[in-house]
Design a protein around this motif. Structure first.
Motif, short mmCIF file in Angstrom:
data_model
loop_
_atom_site.label_atom_id
_atom_site.label_comp_id
_atom_site.label_asym_id
_atom_site.label_seq_id
_atom_site.Cartn_x
_atom_site.Cartn_y
_atom_site.Cartn_z
N ASN A 315 -1.36 1.03 -4.44
CA ASN A 315 -0.68 0.93 -5.73
C ASN A 315 -0.65 2.26 -6.49
O ASN A 315 -0.12 2.33 -7.60
CB ASN A 315 -1.37 -0.12 -6.60
N ALA A 316 -1.24 3.27 -5.90
CA ALA A 316 -1.31 4.56 -6.60
C ALA A 316 -0.09 5.44 -6.34
O ALA A 316 0.05 6.48 -6.97
CB ALA A 316 -2.57 5.31 -6.19
N TYR A 317 0.83 5.00 -5.42
CA TYR A 317 1.92 5.89 -5.03
C TYR A 317 3.31 5.31 -5.27
O TYR A 317 4.30 5.89 -4.86
CB TYR A 317 1.81 6.24 -3.53
N PHE A 318 3.42 4.17 -5.94
CA PHE A 318 4.71 3.49 -6.03
C PHE A 318 5.77 4.29 -6.78
O PHE A 318 6.96 4.11 -6.58
CB PHE A 318 4.54 2.11 -6.69
N CYS A 319 5.36 5.20 -7.66
CA CYS A 319 6.33 5.97 -8.45
C CYS A 319 6.70 7.29 -7.80
O CYS A 319 7.55 8.02 -8.33
CB CYS A 319 5.78 6.22 -9.85
N LEU A 320 6.09 7.62 -6.66
CA LEU A 320 6.32 8.92 -6.04
C LEU A 320 7.48 8.89 -5.05
O LEU A 320 7.67 7.89 -4.35
CB LEU A 320 5.06 9.38 -5.30
N PRO A 321 8.25 9.96 -4.95
CA PRO A 321 9.33 10.00 -3.96
C PRO A 321 8.80 10.12 -2.54
O PRO A 321 9.49 9.76 -1.59
CB PRO A 321 10.14 11.23 -4.37
N ARG A 322 7.56 10.62 -2.36
CA ARG A 322 6.97 10.76 -1.03
C ARG A 322 5.48 10.42 -1.09
O ARG A 322 4.83 10.64 -2.11
CB ARG A 322 7.14 12.19 -0.50
N LEU A 323 4.96 9.95 0.00
CA LEU A 323 3.52 9.67 0.08
C LEU A 323 2.75 10.96 0.20
O LEU A 323 3.24 11.94 0.76
CB LEU A 323 3.22 8.77 1.28
N PRO A 324 1.52 10.99 -0.29
CA PRO A 324 0.69 12.19 -0.12
C PRO A 324 0.37 12.43 1.35
O PRO A 324 0.38 11.51 2.17
CB PRO A 324 -0.59 11.84 -0.91
N THR A 325 0.08 13.65 1.67
CA THR A 325 -0.34 14.03 3.02
C THR A 325 -1.86 13.88 3.10
O THR A 325 -2.58 14.42 2.26
CB THR A 325 0.06 15.48 3.33
#
Length: 328
Positions: A315-325
Motif C-alpha cells: 500500500n506504500a506505492y499506489f500513487c507512484l508511476p513506478r515501483l521502487p528498485t
C-alpha cells in the motif's frame, strides 16, 4: 692667265663640296641597313616571354659567378660603436646639455594597463584556476576552502584534503550555484555553512567522512552525499520537508535506518541503496487517506542493497508511476 687659274680653283672647290654631301648621306643610309642585318635571324613576331620559357632565356645556374663580391664594403657588425673620427672638428655640434631633448612623460594616449586585481580576488586564483565565474581547485592539496571571489558561481574542489567546512568559508557568496567537494576528508560542516547561500542549487559531497548533514537552503535542487557515514540521527527531523525545489536526493552508501520522510512533492529521484533500511510506513511516499493521489514526478526510487523486503508494504506505492528498485 692668272684670272683663268683663279676660276679653275673656285670650280674645283664647288665640285668637291657637291660630292661630299652625297657621300655623307650615303653613309647614313647604309648604317641602318648594317644594323638591321644583326637582327635578321631573330623572330620577334613570335617571341613570348613566360614563366615556362624564362629559364631557357636566362641561365641562372651560374648567377653567383657573374659578380665579384670582393669589392664590397667590409661587413658591419650590428651593435659595435662607430669609429672615432681622426679630426675632432668633424664631429657634429650637438649643443650643450641644456639644449638636449628631455624624455616626455607618458600621455593618456599610450597603452592602457590592466586594472589591478583586488586583493580579495587573488588567493583562490593563485591556488586554483579561475575561468569567468568558475573556480577550479581540483587536486590542489587544499586543506581548507580558499577565499573565493565574490562573483564565484561554480566551485570545484575535488580530490583534496579538506576536512572541515566552516560557515565563514562561503560568507557573502550570493551568486554561488554549485559546490562540488567530491573525494575530500570532510567530517564536519557547520550548521550554517550552506543555509545562507540564496542561489545554491547543487551541493555535491560524495566520498567524504560526514556523519551529519548541515541545514540546506530552500533553493537546493540536487543533494549528493553518497559514500559518507551519515546515520539517520545525522539528519534533522523533517530535514527535506520545506525544500520545495529539491529534485535529486542521493544518500546511498551511508548508515541510514529509515527513509527520511516527509519528502517534498518536487522530488524526482531518491537513491537510498546500500544503507540499513529495514522498514517503511504506508505514508512514506503516498497519502494513505487519498487513494486518488498520483505522484508523477517521483519516478526513480532505489532501495536495493537494504535489508528491507518491499513486498511487505504494497500500500506504500499506489500513487507512484513506478515501483521502487529493491528486493520484493
Amino acid at each position: 692667265r692668272m684670272r683663268s687659274l683663279a676660276w679653275l680653283g673656285i670650280a674645283s672647290l664647288c665640285l668637291g663640296a657637291a660630292w661630299a654631301v652625297p657621300a655623307k648621306e650615303r653613309r647614313k643610309a647604309e648604317k641602318p641597313k648594317a644594323d638591321l642585318a644583326l637582327y635578321e635571324n631573330l623572330d620577334l613576331d613570335n617571341y613570348d616571354l613566360t614563366l615556362d620559357s624564362y629559364g631557357e632565356i636566362l641561365d641562372l645556374s651560374n648567377y653567383e659567378e657573374l659578380y665579384d663580391y670582393g669589392d664590397l664594403a667590409p661587413k658591419i657588425e650590428v651593435g659595435t660603436l662607430a669609429p672615432r673620427p681622426k679630426d675632432p672638428t668633424a664631429l657634429p655640434n650637438l649643443g650643450t646639455p641644456a639644449e638636449t631633448l628631455k624624455l616626455q612623460s607618458p600621455t593618456t594616449a599610450g597603452p592602457v594597463r590592466p586594472a589591478p586585481v583586488p586583493p580579495q580576488d587573488l588567493p583562490s586564483c593563485l591556488l586554483c584556476l579561475c575561468i569567468g565565474t568558475s573556480v577550479y581547485c581540483d587536486d590542489a592539496n587544499l586543506e581548507h576552502i580558499p577565499p573565493l571571489p565574490l562573483e564565484t558561481t561554480y566551485l570545484y574542489a575535488r580530490f583534496n584534503r579538506i576536512g572541515v567546512i566552516r560557515a565563514s568559508d562561503f560568507m557573502g557568496l550570493k551568486k554561488l550555484k554549485r559546490i562540488d567537494l567530491t573525494s575530500n576528508f570532510i567530517s564536519w560542516a557547520d550548521a550554517d555553512a550552506f543555509r545562507l547561500l540564496p542561489s545554491l542549487q547543487e551541493l555535491i559531497l560524495p566520498e567524504n567522512r560526514l556523519t551529519a548533514l548541515p541545514e540546506l537552503p530552500r533553493s537546493i535542487v540536487r543533494l549528493d552525499a553518497r559514500l559518507n557515514r551519515i546515520p539517520s540521527t545525522g539528519l534533522r527531523p523533517e530535514a527535506f520537508r520545506d525544500l520545495k525545489q529539491l529534485q535529486f536526493l542521493h544518500l546511498s552508501d551511508n548508515q541510514l535506518d529509515y527513509i527520511p520522510v516527509p519528502l517534498p512533492e518536487s522530488l524526482r529521484s531518491l537513491h537510498l541503496q546500500n544503507n540499513n533500511i529495514q522498514t517503511m510506513h504506508e505514508d512514506t511516499f503516498c497519502n494513505s487517506q487519498d487513494h486518488s493521489q498520483i505522484r508523477r514526478a517521483l519516478e526513480d526510487i532505489r532501495l536495493d542493497g537494504n535489508p528491507i523486503n518491499l513486498s511487505l508494504f504494497p500500500n506504500a506505492y499506489f500513487c507512484l508511476p513506478r515501483l521502487p528498485t529493491g528486493r520484493f
